[in-house]
Design a protein around this motif. Structure first.
Motif, mmCIF file in Angstrom:
data_model
loop_
_atom_site.group_PDB
_atom_site.id
_atom_site.type_symbol
_atom_site.label_atom_id
_atom_site.label_comp_id
_atom_site.label_asym_id
_atom_site.label_seq_id
_atom_site.Cartn_x
_atom_site.Cartn_y
_atom_site.Cartn_z
ATOM 1 N N UNK A 1 -34.255 56.808 59.296
ATOM 2 C CA UNK A 1 -33.411 57.246 60.407
ATOM 3 C C UNK A 1 -31.968 57.438 59.966
ATOM 4 N N UNK A 2 -31.486 56.512 59.147
ATOM 5 C CA UNK A 2 -30.119 56.664 58.619
ATOM 6 C C UNK A 2 -30.005 57.875 57.703
ATOM 7 N N UNK A 3 -31.053 58.121 56.904
ATOM 8 C CA UNK A 3 -31.046 59.297 56.025
ATOM 9 C C UNK A 3 -31.015 60.589 56.837
ATOM 10 N N UNK A 4 -31.806 60.639 57.902
ATOM 11 C CA UNK A 4 -31.833 61.829 58.743
ATOM 12 C C UNK A 4 -30.472 62.040 59.394
ATOM 13 N N UNK A 5 -29.865 60.968 59.885
ATOM 14 C CA UNK A 5 -28.535 61.077 60.478
ATOM 15 C C UNK A 5 -27.512 61.543 59.451
ATOM 16 N N UNK A 6 -27.558 60.967 58.257
ATOM 17 C CA UNK A 6 -26.629 61.361 57.197
ATOM 18 C C UNK A 6 -26.806 62.813 56.779
ATOM 19 N N UNK A 7 -28.051 63.258 56.660
ATOM 20 C CA UNK A 7 -28.304 64.652 56.293
ATOM 21 C C UNK A 7 -27.845 65.600 57.398
ATOM 22 N N UNK A 8 -28.023 65.206 58.643
ATOM 23 C CA UNK A 8 -27.555 66.041 59.749
ATOM 24 C C UNK A 8 -26.046 66.180 59.747
ATOM 25 N N UNK A 9 -25.348 65.074 59.524
ATOM 26 C CA UNK A 9 -23.884 65.109 59.461
ATOM 27 C C UNK A 9 -23.426 65.926 58.258
ATOM 28 N N UNK B 1 -35.081 42.410 60.671
ATOM 29 C CA UNK B 1 -35.246 42.862 59.292
ATOM 30 C C UNK B 1 -35.271 44.388 59.257
ATOM 31 N N UNK B 2 -34.494 44.959 58.356
ATOM 32 C CA UNK B 2 -34.441 46.419 58.218
ATOM 33 C C UNK B 2 -35.770 46.915 57.648
ATOM 34 N N UNK B 3 -36.267 47.964 58.244
ATOM 35 C CA UNK B 3 -37.535 48.531 57.798
ATOM 36 C C UNK B 3 -37.299 49.901 57.184
ATOM 37 N N UNK B 4 -38.363 50.476 56.664
ATOM 38 C CA UNK B 4 -38.271 51.815 56.085
ATOM 39 C C UNK B 4 -37.929 52.834 57.165
ATOM 40 N N UNK B 5 -38.373 52.592 58.403
ATOM 41 C CA UNK B 5 -38.036 53.500 59.503
ATOM 42 C C UNK B 5 -36.529 53.532 59.753
ATOM 43 N N UNK B 6 -35.885 52.371 59.644
ATOM 44 C CA UNK B 6 -34.428 52.327 59.801
ATOM 45 C C UNK B 6 -33.740 53.114 58.696
ATOM 46 N N UNK B 7 -34.231 52.954 57.481
ATOM 47 C CA UNK B 7 -33.645 53.663 56.346
ATOM 48 C C UNK B 7 -33.811 55.174 56.505
ATOM 49 N N UNK C 1 -37.922 65.640 56.134
ATOM 50 C CA UNK C 1 -37.925 64.269 56.641
ATOM 51 C C UNK C 1 -38.319 64.218 58.109
ATOM 52 N N UNK C 2 -37.830 65.164 58.897
ATOM 53 C CA UNK C 2 -38.175 65.185 60.314
ATOM 54 C C UNK C 2 -39.665 65.472 60.495
ATOM 55 N N UNK C 3 -40.200 66.407 59.724
ATOM 56 C CA UNK C 3 -41.620 66.749 59.839
ATOM 57 C C UNK C 3 -42.504 65.597 59.368
ATOM 58 N N UNK C 4 -42.159 64.991 58.248
ATOM 59 C CA UNK C 4 -42.978 63.920 57.688
ATOM 60 C C UNK C 4 -42.957 62.669 58.565
ATOM 61 N N UNK C 5 -41.822 62.359 59.159
ATOM 62 C CA UNK C 5 -41.711 61.135 59.953
ATOM 63 C C UNK C 5 -42.061 61.341 61.415
ATOM 64 N N UNK C 6 -42.482 62.534 61.793
ATOM 65 C CA UNK C 6 -42.862 62.775 63.181
ATOM 66 C C UNK C 6 -44.032 61.887 63.568
ATOM 67 N N UNK C 7 -43.928 61.245 64.714
ATOM 68 C CA UNK C 7 -44.960 60.312 65.155
ATOM 69 C C UNK C 7 -46.088 61.006 65.908
#
Length: 79
Positions: A53-61, A45-51, A22-28
């Motif tokens: 970002x939450x996934x990356x945070x959740x996976x890190x935790x 409005x929530x975007x896919x980037x927000x989702x 996820x980090x590699x694919x979403x790298x800007x």
């Protein structure tokens, strides 16, 4: 105990792989830009980037928690 340890180890490897992908694919590409997405409303409005970002945070935790659990179990197995 050893079975639980092996299951947690496999789960930790899976979470680490998903986190890295996820980090590699979403790298800007330009890490020093400071991010360019500024919201103009308080609760925009929530975007896919927000989702993502939450996934990356959740996976890190989750990875952190799994590694603490593995450390605890390895100390129990060694004694």
């Amino acid at each position: 105990m050893e079975i639980t340890y092996r299951i947690l180890l496999a789960l930790g490897a899976l979470v680490a792989f998903l986190f890295a992908m996820l980090v590699i694919v979403t790298g800007k590409g330009d890490a020093m830009s400071g991010g360019g997405s500024v919201r103009t409303t308080f609760r925009g409005k929530a975007t896919i980037d927000d989702f993502i970002s939450r996934m990356i945070l959740g996976l890190g935790i989750a990875f952190f928690a799994i590694m603490i659990g593995l450390d605890f179990l390895s100390n129990k197995i060694a004694k």
